[in-house]
Design a protein around this motif. Structure first.
Motif: not given
Length: 538
Positions: A175-193
């Motif tokens: 999830i990015l702010s409107a100016d492109g900064f990453v404010v949340e991210e995730n990898n591998d929550f359900h297996g590789l998804d």
């Protein structure tokens, strides 16, 4: 030379057109796009692979149908179809394709609009409850979607790709702010998804960004993509289910409490639907919740103690199940019980199978706190099973912990099943598609997986075959055989789904259905396919 070249090219074109309309080989499907649809809609689906003009489509379950039109599938989903994964199989007079997943959803659906690689030029979404059908179609592809949020709103973003759709991608979600900064991210929550829940700290437009690495790591250093990297991205500020906990109340139909995000403050409790014979999991769904959630339905007592209030109030006796939570990092949850020598048990802990966070380790301790048995997951993102035979009468305890020292989160929930290791069996087959010609039989080896010294004689019959297709079981070389070979013969061409059923004479409780392990996922199917081709021309 130009006339000859033109003639050859026209000849090839004519032959190719004829081949595309003539039945020459079974159809093949590598993937579907889009890979799902909303209830109450008809969706045009492209099936990547090889089809011909005679191809038809079979769909598992009830409420979903498909027809072939102009080289594509028209998939119709009934308004009352149960949300979840269905299976499509293309077939013609020569054979059938492998099964491919197709997901029925609750929310409105849209198709990704390219170009949307740049977060400054995203695909703009006006709906805050939507499922996007997308594809990372080439190396370096990135997909961006703009969502307006108010301060305090929680956006749930959930990607289905590798785990459900068999897409060859290890997805990343940001999830990015409107100016492109990453404010949340995730990898591998359900297996590789990936999946995440983001709460906006101020009003504004936010960007959900999707990209991927290959599911099978290689030497590339760019974002991965291919025609087969199909995904479904759900974005919603409405109710989203994470998991379900069974509720046991006297004189009441089976119910379950739903845990997740954006649910009513009073919670959400759903009725558990009746299961089909042989099924162990119910799919719980509600029009107000964006996604279905699985719940194992137990034939024995099931206790729930995620708040650590009643853990010692019950006298646990096998068989039973307990749903509990790891309340702190590195902490094991202990369950006391009294056992007798020779009381063979099977201990199972499920968490990853249910989409939860615990990588379960099972340990058994005796009254002197000596560890007498241990098991851990056999594979990454797997659950654990332990066979245990008490060496003496007395007090024991089962300890469940996380392999990596996790715990303390709301999702660190597991289900412990303590079962008596009674003699039983199941059936498996090594293929799910079979072909024969009239007058020439085909044989199917059916493996009998005998458990805990199960010694009864198993008989095999077929369900779903028409008159004119006969099944005969070869007499096994020895009693209590590990494999029974059945032979199918037919009088005329036919194509359709069937099942192989195992029974024990006079004991209906031992009826079992043969299953095939799908090669590209962890799923299995009982829906086998038989094609009886036309006899060869003389």
């Amino acid at each position: 030379m130009m006339k000859i070249s033109l003639y050859l090219r026209l000849s090839a074109l004519i032959c190719g057109s004829f081949a595309s309309t003539a039945t020459a080989a079974p159809p093949a499907i590598t993937h579907l796009y889009p890979a799902g649809a909303q209830r109450g809609t008809t969706t045009e689906v492209t099936a990547a692979g090889t089809l011909d003009a005679t191809t038809k489509v079979w769909v598992s379950g009830v409420g979903v149908s498909a027809e072939v039109a102009k080289g594509k599938f028209a998939v119709t989903v009934a308004k009352d179809a149960t949300p979840g994964t269905y299976w499509l199989r293309a077939h013609n007079a020569e054979g059938a394709s492998a099964l491919r997943p197709f997901v029925v959803g609750v929310l409105p659906e849209v198709t990704e609009k390219e170009p949307n690689d740049d977060f400054k030029k995203p695909h703009v979404l006006n709906d805050l409850a939507v499922t996007i059908n997308g594809r990372l179609e080439k190396s370096g592809d990135v997909d961006c979607f703009a969502v307006p949020l108010k301060k305090g709103q929680t956006l749930v973003a959930s990607l289905q790709a590798n785990r459900v759709l068999n897409s060859p991608m290890d997805g990343m979600l940001q999830i990015l702010s409107a100016d492109g900064f990453v404010v949340e991210e995730n990898n591998d929550f359900h297996g590789l998804d990936p999946q995440l829940a983001f709460t906006a700290k101020k009003d504004g437009t936010y960007i959900a960004r999707v990209y991927a690495f290959p599911a099978a790591p290689d030497a590339s250093i760019r974002y991965f993509g291919s025609d087969a990297c199909v995904y479904r991205l759900t974005l919603t500020t409405g109710a989203f289910a994470d998991f379900a906990l069974p509720v046991r109340e006297p004189d009441a139909p089976p119910q379950a409490d739903i845990w997740g995000w954006n649910l009513p403050k009073s919670g959400k409790r759903l009725l558990v639907p009746k299961l089909a014979p042989g099924e162990a999991f119910a799919a719980l769904s509600d029009p107000e919740i964006a996604n279905p959630v699985p719940l194992r339905v137990e034939p024995h007592p099931h206790f729930v103690d995620v708040d650590q209030r009643d853990r010692l109030a019950h006298k646990y006796e096998a068989p039973f199940s307990l749903t509990a939570r790891l309340h702190a990092k590195g902490l094991a949850q202990r369950i006391p019980l009294s056992l007798k020598k020779g009381q063979a048990l099977t201990l199972q802990v499920e968490s990853r199978t249910l989409g939860l966070a615990v990588n379960p380790v099972i340990e058994v301790f005796d009254k002197d706190e000596k560890r007498v048995a241990r098991a851990e997951p056999a594979k990454l993102n797997g659950d654990s099973v332990l066979s245990f035979n008490p060496p003496a009468d007395g007090a024991y305890s089962i300890a469940v912990s996380d392999l990596y020292g996790g715990g303390g989160g709301a999702r660190d929930v597991f289900a412990l099943r303590v079962l008596e290791a009674k003699p039983d069996y199941d059936l498996t087959v090594a293929a799910d598609r079979f072909t024969l010609t009239p007058g020439t039989p085909t044989t199917i080896p059916v493996k009998i997986n005998r458990q805990n010294e199960f010694a009864k004689n198993v008989e095999i019959s077929a369900e779903g075959l028409p008159e004119g297709v006969k099944l005969e079981a070869a007499k096994p070389a020895k009693a209590q055989a590990g494999v029974l070979t059945v032979s199918l013969t037919a009088e005329k061409p036919w194509s359709g789904s069937f099942r192989l059923i195992g029974t024990i004479k006079g004991e209906p409780k031992y009826q079992r259905t043969a299953r095939f392990a799908l090669t590209e996922s962890d799923d299995t199917t009982a829906d086998l396919w038989l094609t009886v081709t036309a006899p060869p021309k003389k």
